[in-house]
Scaffold this motif. Structure first.
Motif, short mmCIF file in Angstrom:
data_model
loop_
_atom_site.label_atom_id
_atom_site.label_comp_id
_atom_site.label_asym_id
_atom_site.label_seq_id
_atom_site.Cartn_x
_atom_site.Cartn_y
_atom_site.Cartn_z
N GLY A 122 9.44 -3.82 22.91
CA GLY A 122 9.91 -3.06 21.97
C GLY A 122 8.62 -2.25 21.28
N ILE A 123 8.69 -1.02 21.23
CA ILE A 123 7.58 -0.19 20.77
C ILE A 123 7.92 0.55 19.82
CG2 ILE A 123 6.41 -0.30 22.92
CD1 ILE A 123 7.12 2.69 23.37
N TYR A 124 6.89 0.65 18.56
CA TYR A 124 7.28 1.74 17.37
C TYR A 124 6.09 2.43 17.19
CZ TYR A 124 7.89 2.94 12.57
OH TYR A 124 7.72 3.69 11.48
N GLY A 125 6.07 3.49 16.57
CA GLY A 125 4.74 4.12 16.17
C GLY A 125 5.15 4.95 14.91
N ILE A 126 4.19 5.32 13.89
CA ILE A 126 4.38 6.28 13.02
C ILE A 126 2.92 6.87 12.85
CG2 ILE A 126 3.89 4.52 11.34
CD1 ILE A 126 6.00 6.13 9.59
N TRP A 127 2.93 8.32 12.65
CA TRP A 127 1.75 9.03 12.45
C TRP A 127 2.08 10.14 11.38
CZ3 TRP A 127 -0.92 12.72 16.13
CH2 TRP A 127 -2.37 13.28 15.66
N HIS A 128 1.63 9.78 10.02
CA HIS A 128 1.34 10.70 9.01
C HIS A 128 0.46 11.67 9.16
CE1 HIS A 128 4.48 8.52 6.87
NE2 HIS A 128 3.46 7.51 6.83
N ARG A 129 0.66 12.87 9.73
CA ARG A 129 -0.25 13.78 10.29
C ARG A 129 -0.75 14.60 9.29
NH1 ARG A 129 1.93 17.40 15.04
NH2 ARG A 129 3.93 17.52 13.53
N ASP A 130 -0.50 14.49 7.86
CA ASP A 130 -1.16 14.81 6.60
C ASP A 130 -1.87 13.91 5.90
OD1 ASP A 130 0.69 13.03 5.71
OD2 ASP A 130 1.70 14.20 4.36
N GLY A 131 -2.20 12.79 6.64
CA GLY A 131 -3.39 11.73 6.11
C GLY A 131 -2.79 10.75 5.31
N HIS A 132 -1.27 10.95 5.00
CA HIS A 132 -0.66 9.89 4.03
C HIS A 132 -0.93 8.36 4.74
CE1 HIS A 132 2.04 8.76 0.72
NE2 HIS A 132 2.36 8.02 1.34
N PRO A 133 -1.21 7.45 4.03
CA PRO A 133 -1.34 6.11 4.34
C PRO A 133 0.07 5.59 4.94
CG PRO A 133 -1.70 6.19 2.04
CD PRO A 133 -1.66 7.46 2.42
N VAL A 134 0.06 4.82 5.91
CA VAL A 134 1.21 3.88 6.38
C VAL A 134 1.69 2.79 5.52
CG1 VAL A 134 1.94 2.57 8.28
CG2 VAL A 134 0.52 4.38 8.78
N ASP A 135 3.07 2.91 5.16
CA ASP A 135 3.50 1.77 4.52
C ASP A 135 3.88 0.72 5.47
OD1 ASP A 135 5.48 0.02 3.29
OD2 ASP A 135 6.62 1.76 2.19
N LEU A 136 2.80 -0.40 5.05
CA LEU A 136 3.19 -1.57 5.65
C LEU A 136 4.32 -2.31 5.69
CD1 LEU A 136 -0.42 -3.27 4.96
CD2 LEU A 136 0.16 -1.45 6.99
N THR A 137 5.12 -2.34 4.56
CA THR A 137 6.47 -2.96 4.48
C THR A 137 7.31 -2.10 5.63
OG1 THR A 137 5.98 -3.86 2.34
CG2 THR A 137 8.41 -3.63 3.00
N ALA A 138 7.35 -0.98 5.50
CA ALA A 138 8.22 -0.17 6.52
C ALA A 138 7.69 -0.30 7.97
CB ALA A 138 8.16 1.19 6.08
N LEU A 139 6.57 -0.44 8.18
CA LEU A 139 5.89 -0.73 9.59
C LEU A 139 6.48 -2.08 10.02
CD1 LEU A 139 4.01 -0.13 11.99
CD2 LEU A 139 2.21 -1.29 10.69
N THR A 161 9.84 14.64 10.51
CA THR A 161 10.11 14.94 9.21
C THR A 161 8.96 15.41 8.46
OG1 THR A 161 10.10 12.72 8.49
CG2 THR A 161 12.20 13.59 9.06
N GLY A 162 8.89 16.63 8.19
CA GLY A 162 7.70 17.27 7.52
C GLY A 162 6.48 16.95 8.42
N ARG A 163 5.35 16.29 8.03
CA ARG A 163 4.29 15.93 8.88
C ARG A 163 4.19 14.73 9.35
NH1 ARG A 163 -0.09 18.91 7.78
NH2 ARG A 163 -0.97 18.21 9.61
#
Length: 663
Positions: free
Chosen positions: A3-20, A183-185
């Motif tokens: 199972g793979i997952y990824g997230i990229w906030h292209r506006d530079g916003h930091p990743v939410d570790l709990t959501a990850l 969604t957005g960036r």
């Protein structure tokens, strides 16, 4: 399989570790053997791997909790089902040797041994025996063109920390899933929708047109258009890839299509085609037996799964196949029933077991288990489904897990490739267009004799498919416009969706020839949906399912060299039946009574509705789309007098889907 997952906030916003963590945890069933994370800061080119609660301690990675406060805007999450190289060396996210590329990968590359040898000659070094590392090296060597060299099933994402680009790709036929949302960036992707939707991510919102078409026509969202039942969630289509950077649009690109034959070339002799087909099929099975864990086979009693069982048997007896994973006797897994009916294939299964001395394992799906598992089944499937046959496959996968088998070979894809769904009208229409009157008459009479279909309806339907595609589309649109509204679909919901539905002509209307129809079945109308069901069913039990009929070499050979041998003398799958001579018992190879993977659907649905009398009570979730009093009257009428069983199931499936996603 993983199972793979990824997230990229292209506006530079930091990743939410709990959501990850939450998103990755929702994929645990796909990979219970290991867990891994990557956090990256694209601006700095920094990439740091981290451990989760179930990461192998021998890797010595820092816990994800220690990453708090960092300005990392890109992250990968990973769950591993170990199949090749069971050691910690197969851990993901995995980096290339120079640290430039990082990958999360779900699937298997069956020709990884040959590719690794080629890449070693080109100067690449390998630290593991995994196919994941081979993909990394192949991408470093050939870039996107590496996809054409892979033989297997895959969904992967590669982060290039130098170019600051994210590359995603899905295998040619969509055996392995890959979904994304933008969604957005922010861009996210995952193996299953449940990692992208929920309190940790996108809110649950059904796609109205998908629900409407499912209820009125039984249509499912278009795989080639990337549509799903979820608003805001797209599927990367089969045979497509996607490259994005900080500012680019999200635009999937096709890298693969099934090429139709060039009718100007003279095909080889029939005997040569049959021999080449046989060799390709057996080699596809041989490649897909590569594994470092136990391998078994799904066996339904039909020609497709039986051919795989017999091919494995031949490889074990004549070709020196190691018994390390197969065992001294190969294991097969089948769904059978205590009651008699077209759906009960036990006698055909036992005939194959006698011919191969395979170790057969049986499960008896029951309505009681269906009732008990229904919410869990709906949750794992992610989207509504069309019949209870999905549940029979669910039971087979559970049986394999109980018996300690991690990899299963399955016959999926053969019907679409070899005209197994009896598309006689299109075949006969081809003969009429080619002005082959004598052949048309002979084939029509033989088809009528073998299938039991009357000759006149066959002729009428064949004439329809001599019409040009625009005429067929116009006829379909006209029929839809004149059709009376469904008495159970809410009028306000129907009014909001009807215009869009009328404009959405199904892909099959455009496929006038048999070749085009089957290409559509492989890439759009049939196979992608069956592969989705099988992926979710198998991964719910941490089982990897493999499909030898979708070895791209075999698919391309049939479309290029053997299209005229799919249907012959009234038989579908004629080239395959001929190729299996001496390998498959004749009583199986020349069956004409095979049905799909069916269940006692009518009896099951009556019992299920009796066990859940409040399923369509006032306040039911599907009341947003269905007129509940009308549904209750229709259900009562169906229980008393019969009717459209699949339509009733769609109401049940929609209600269960809404319940599990609204909780």
């Amino acid at each position: 399989m993983c199972g793979i997952y990824g997230i990229w906030h292209r506006d530079g916003h930091p990743v939410d570790l709990t959501a990850l963590r939450t998103a990755t945890r929702r994929l645990r069933h796909r990979g219970p053997d290991d867990e891994g994370y990557l956090l990256a800061n694209p601006a700095l080119g920094a990439c740091t791997p981290y451990a989760g609660a179930e990461t192998d301690w021998r890797l010595g990675l820092p816990p994800l909790d220690h990453a708090g406060g960092k300005q990392d805007s890109l992250a990968f999450g990973f769950r591993r089902l170990a199949i090749l190289d069971l050691s910690p060396a197969g851990h993901q996210p995995m980096a290339s040797a120079d640290g430039r590329f990082w990958i999360v990968f779900n699937g298997e590359i069956y020709n990884y041994i040959e590719l690794r040898e080629e890449l070693q000659r080109l100067g690449h070094c390998f630290r593991s025996g995994s196919d994941t590392e081979v993909i990394l090296a192949a991408y470093a060597q050939w870039g996107e063109a590496c996809l054409n060299r892979l033989n297997g099933m895959w969904a992967f994402a590669i982060w290039d920390r130098e170019q600051r680009t994210l590359f995603l790709a899905r295998d040619r036929f969509g055996v392995k899933p890959l979904y994304y949302a933008a969604t957005g960036r922010t861009f996210t992707f995952a193996s299953e929708i449940k990692a992208l939707v929920g309190p940790h991510a996108l809110p649950f919102k059904p796609e109205p047109l998908a629900v409407y078409q499912f209820l009125t026509d039984g249509r499912l969202p278009s795989p080639q258009h990337g549509a799903t039942f979820f608003a805001g969630v797209r599927a990367l289509p089969p045979g497509h890839c996607l490259r994005i950077d900080a500012d680019s649009a999200i635009t999937p690109q096709r890298y693969y299509d099934v090429a139709l034959p060039d009718n100007h070339n003279q095909p080889p002799s029939t005997n040569d085609i049959i021999a080449a087909y046989r060799d390709l099929f057996i080699d596809a099975v041989r490649l897909e037996l590569r594994s470092d864990v136990a391998v078994g086979t799904c066996l339904s009693g039909g020609i497709d799964s039986s051919s795989i069982v017999c091919a494995v048997n031949r490889l074990m007896r004549q070709d020196g196949l190691s018994a390390a994973q197969i065992g001294e006797r190969q294991k097969t897994f089948s769904a059978v029933y205590d009651s008699d009916g077209r759906y009960n294939e036990r006698r055909h299964i036992e005939r194959v077991l006698r011919a191969t001395a395979a170790d057969g394992h049986f499960v008896i799906p029951t309505v009681e288990r269906l009732n008990a598992d229904l919410e869990r089944l709906a949750w794992h499937q992610d989207e509504p489904f069309q019949s209870t046959s999905i549940f029979a496959q669910w039971c087979v996968m559970g049986l394999a897990r109980e018996r300690g088998v991690t990899v299963l070979l399955d016959g999926q894809g053969a019907d679409e490739l070899l005209a197994g769904y009896r598309p006689y009208a299109r075949y006969l229409g081809d003969l009429l267009r080619q002005v082959r009157g004598a052949t048309f008459t002979r084939e029509m009479l033989l088809i009528s004799a073998r299938s039991g279909q009357a000759a006149l309806p066959l002729l009428r339907n064949a004439l329809i498919f001599t019409l040009p595609a625009p005429a067929i589309e116009l006829a379909y649109a006209g029929r839809q416009m004149l059709r009376a509204p469904s008495p159970v679909v809410r009028a306000d919901f129907a009014a909001a969706c009807r215009r869009a539905a009328l404009a959405d002509i199904p892909s099959w209307c455009e496929q006038s020839s048999l070749d085009r129809h089957l290409r559509d079945a492989v890439l759009e109308s049939s196979l992608p949906h069956l592969l989705r069901y099988e992926d979710r069913n198998s991964m719910a039990f941490s089982i990897e399912s493999r499909v030898p009929f979708l070895d791209h070499r075999l698919v391309e050979f049939v479309f290029q060299q053997a299209p005229h041998l799919r249907i012959r003398h009234g038989w579908t799958k004629w080239v395959h039946r001929q190729a299996m001579e001496g390998l498959l018992p004749d009583a199986i190879a020349w069956r004409s009574d095979k049905v799909g993977f069916e269940t006692p659907e009518v009896a099951w649905q009556r019992d299920l509705l009796a066990a859940r009398p409040d399923l369509f009570a006032d306040g039911a979730a599907c009341g947003v789309y269905l007129d509940l009093p009308a549904v209750r009257r229709a259900v009562e009428e169906w229980c008393a007098h019969g009717g459209d069983t699949r339509r009733v199931w769609r109401w049940i499936s929609l209600e269960m889907w809404l319940r599990v996603w609204n909780r």
